[in-house]
Design an enzyme around this catalytic site. Sequence first.
Site, mmCIF file in Angstrom:
data_model
loop_
_atom_site.group_PDB
_atom_site.id
_atom_site.type_symbol
_atom_site.label_atom_id
_atom_site.label_comp_id
_atom_site.label_asym_id
_atom_site.label_seq_id
_atom_site.Cartn_x
_atom_site.Cartn_y
_atom_site.Cartn_z
ATOM 1 N N LYS A 127 -11.434 -7.912 -1.253
ATOM 2 C CA LYS A 127 -12.871 -7.632 -1.020
ATOM 3 C C LYS A 127 -13.216 -6.409 -1.881
ATOM 4 O O LYS A 127 -12.900 -5.282 -1.536
ATOM 5 C CB LYS A 127 -13.081 -7.335 0.475
ATOM 6 N N GLY A 186 -18.901 -8.904 -0.701
ATOM 7 C CA GLY A 186 -19.698 -8.616 0.493
ATOM 8 C C GLY A 186 -19.721 -7.144 0.812
ATOM 9 O O GLY A 186 -19.048 -6.337 0.154
ATOM 10 N N GLY A 214 -19.106 -3.700 2.975
ATOM 11 C CA GLY A 214 -17.944 -3.182 3.680
ATOM 12 C C GLY A 214 -18.003 -3.373 5.179
ATOM 13 O O GLY A 214 -17.048 -3.852 5.802
ATOM 14 N N GLY A 251 -15.849 -6.515 4.718
ATOM 15 C CA GLY A 251 -14.664 -5.641 4.730
ATOM 16 C C GLY A 251 -14.104 -5.524 6.136
ATOM 17 O O GLY A 251 -12.900 -5.676 6.360
ATOM 18 N N GLU A 253 -5.414 4.803 0.443
ATOM 19 C CA GLU A 253 -5.570 5.702 -0.713
ATOM 20 C C GLU A 253 -6.971 6.278 -0.599
ATOM 21 O O GLU A 253 -7.952 5.573 -0.819
ATOM 22 C CB GLU A 253 -5.429 4.904 -2.023
ATOM 23 N N CYS A 288 -11.045 9.945 -8.018
ATOM 24 C CA CYS A 288 -10.532 10.466 -6.749
ATOM 25 C C CYS A 288 -9.580 11.632 -6.961
ATOM 26 O O CYS A 288 -9.530 12.556 -6.167
ATOM 27 C CB CYS A 288 -9.830 9.357 -5.980
ATOM 28 N N GLU A 324 -15.343 16.466 -0.977
ATOM 29 C CA GLU A 324 -15.296 15.675 -2.193
ATOM 30 C C GLU A 324 -16.729 15.400 -2.651
ATOM 31 O O GLU A 324 -17.528 14.834 -1.905
ATOM 32 C CB GLU A 324 -14.580 14.352 -1.900
HETATM 33 P P1 NAD Z 1 -15.949 3.491 0.652
HETATM 34 O O1 NAD Z 1 -14.957 3.974 1.638
HETATM 35 O O2 NAD Z 1 -17.378 3.605 0.972
HETATM 36 O O3 NAD Z 1 -15.694 1.960 0.312
HETATM 37 C C1 NAD Z 1 -14.455 1.469 -0.148
HETATM 38 C C2 NAD Z 1 -14.357 -0.003 0.174
HETATM 39 O O4 NAD Z 1 -14.346 -0.169 1.589
HETATM 40 C C3 NAD Z 1 -15.526 -0.845 -0.335
HETATM 41 O O5 NAD Z 1 -15.056 -2.108 -0.742
HETATM 42 C C4 NAD Z 1 -16.386 -0.992 0.911
HETATM 43 O O6 NAD Z 1 -17.191 -2.144 0.889
HETATM 44 C C5 NAD Z 1 -15.336 -1.088 1.983
HETATM 45 N N1 NAD Z 1 -15.785 -0.712 3.333
HETATM 46 C C6 NAD Z 1 -16.779 0.151 3.686
HETATM 47 N N2 NAD Z 1 -16.891 0.208 5.026
HETATM 48 C C7 NAD Z 1 -15.947 -0.612 5.540
HETATM 49 C C8 NAD Z 1 -15.553 -0.968 6.851
HETATM 50 N N3 NAD Z 1 -16.168 -0.469 7.929
HETATM 51 N N4 NAD Z 1 -14.529 -1.838 7.012
HETATM 52 C C9 NAD Z 1 -13.879 -2.340 5.933
HETATM 53 N N5 NAD Z 1 -14.222 -2.061 4.657
HETATM 54 C C10 NAD Z 1 -15.236 -1.198 4.465
HETATM 55 O O7 NAD Z 1 -15.572 4.248 -0.705
HETATM 56 P P2 NAD Z 1 -16.319 4.197 -2.103
HETATM 57 O O8 NAD Z 1 -17.538 5.019 -2.004
HETATM 58 O O9 NAD Z 1 -16.437 2.780 -2.562
HETATM 59 O O10 NAD Z 1 -15.242 4.900 -3.060
HETATM 60 C C11 NAD Z 1 -15.174 6.246 -3.272
HETATM 61 C C12 NAD Z 1 -14.059 6.839 -2.460
HETATM 62 O O11 NAD Z 1 -12.819 6.221 -2.787
HETATM 63 C C13 NAD Z 1 -13.843 8.315 -2.739
HETATM 64 O O12 NAD Z 1 -13.655 8.995 -1.533
HETATM 65 C C14 NAD Z 1 -12.567 8.331 -3.581
HETATM 66 O O13 NAD Z 1 -11.855 9.526 -3.523
HETATM 67 C C15 NAD Z 1 -11.810 7.204 -2.987
HETATM 68 N N6 NAD Z 1 -10.789 6.725 -3.931
HETATM 69 C C16 NAD Z 1 -9.479 7.024 -3.682
HETATM 70 C C17 NAD Z 1 -8.497 6.593 -4.570
HETATM 71 C C18 NAD Z 1 -7.053 6.890 -4.320
HETATM 72 O O14 NAD Z 1 -6.227 6.303 -4.988
HETATM 73 N N7 NAD Z 1 -6.711 7.753 -3.402
HETATM 74 C C19 NAD Z 1 -8.852 5.869 -5.686
HETATM 75 C C20 NAD Z 1 -10.200 5.584 -5.918
HETATM 76 C C21 NAD Z 1 -11.159 6.018 -5.017
#
Ligand code: NAD
Length: 470
Positions: free
Chosen positions: A170, A201, A203, A207, A245, A279, A377
């Site tokens: 997803k 779709g 999250g 998700g 992650e 990140c 962040e």
């Molecule tokens: P996010 O947490 O908003 O979303 C990540 C994913 O989770 C998306 O696909 C989203 O649709 C899904 N999601 C959102 N709510 C959900 C739920 N309730 N249940 C299941 N899935 C859900 O993050 P973002 O804004 O897309 O990405 C940025 C973040 O990702 C930053 O905090 C960044 O640091 C982190 N990041 C970490 C790494 C790492 O390797 N540690 C790498 C890249 C990004």
Amino acid sequence: MKAHDGMYIGGRWRPAGTSDTIAVINPADERVIAEVPAGGAADVDAAVRAARAALPGWAATPPGARGAFLGALHDAMVDREEEFARTLVAELGAPARFAARVQTRAPIAALATYAELAATHPFEERVANSTVLLEPVGVVAAITPWNYPVSMIVSKVAPALAAGCTIVLKPAEDTPLTALLFAECVDAAGLPAGVVNVVTGYGHVAGQALAEHEGVDHISFTGSTAVGRKIGALAGGAIKSVSLELGGKSANVILPSADLPRAVAAGVGHVMANSGQTCYAWTRMLVHSDRYEEAVELARRDLSGYAVGDPAAAGTRVGPVVSAKQRERVRGYIAKGVEEGARLVAGGTEAPHATGYFVAPTLFADVTSDMTIAQEEIFGPVLSVLRYEDEEDAVRIANDTVYGLHGGVWADTEEEAVAFARRMDTGRVDINGGDFNTLAPFGGYKQSGVGREMGTYGLHEYLQTKSLQL
Ligand code: NAD
């Protein structure tokens, strides 16, 4: 740009179970470039069923043959390399050169490491009178963010496939087009039906349905710490294994003996790469008070070389951030920095362009560790320079966040930098600008996550052990 009206489930494109769609917006000009289905629970269920049905066959496929499929997937992605890069410019706003090299070529190369690893990794070992079998953990839910769309997909799908797992992916709602392109590559590579499934779709809908699905054995999530916390709780409740992650607030520590211009230039580049949406970016630069003003001036000068604009144009180094929501978030942090007394040296809240989700590359000096911009962040092109008085002070400040994803240390000798790095509470540290290594473990200490990606460490996330006593 190709629009999709279906989901890739069970080896074919199937109409979505809902007519709801997600508009994909080009963040550089705010135009809608495509619509993809906003999948729901029914789509997720069909995808998980397809993955479950494919699991026994794929798990029983010899690892060498799984490696050959990964090789075919690699080749299919190489064939579409330019399309991946163009799509990343359009849906993410990644500057073209960065999109091609770092966002496309690097993950394709990482995928190749798993083609090899699948063929060579020992999936069993002997421990005294026992044989330990390393078996696939099962059906994997892979949930990815938008900032490095292809890398994040590859860093989950490749090791999971190598391990013998089947997958439902997803992708993030802001950048689904690269994921659909990836699905086309899976199809072209001839992977057995149901081994990789892609559901687009939101999250909180798709998700969440995926993470909760009882047919999922392991959740591999990359994204924010806030959502990671929910996923972790959900996995705990269902006793599913999980890897997380999450976010970061990494420190770049410049020790007094370091080559200051080199360390500052690398530090600025680290934060500005991907328009500040990395990140593991070194968003906190730590400089000894004796060289503090010199470092701030060097950073200001370096930053002026980062042209902001159309990501498709040659010469652009900083594009827009991914969405209007993200732009407002980043601007909010910049305003907060000023409000809390940090010195704004460059950039600020003013938009550098009238259209598009642009944020001016921003430099703050006189940032103290208790400020919001030093703790949270920001995920935009914002660099904070902090002052330390001695090594103990530098260690304290470097470790003074809830995160621990990455870091940098600069010193005259490798020994001095390594000695400091050992004291950092973080999962990865670059010594004097050491190169990114796709075989080394990647993952966080503290609230930056649980588990590791890349190389054999990444593979082990998708394996469970069975011991046979002989
Ligand atoms: P996010 O947490 O908003 O979303 C990540 C994913 O989770 C998306 O696909 C989203 O649709 C899904 N999601 C959102 N709510 C959900 C739920 N309730 N249940 C299941 N899935 C859900 O993050 P973002 O804004 O897309 O990405 C940025 C973040 O990702 C930053 O905090 C960044 O640091 C982190 N990041 C970490 C790494 C790492 O390797 N540690 C790498 C890249 C990004």
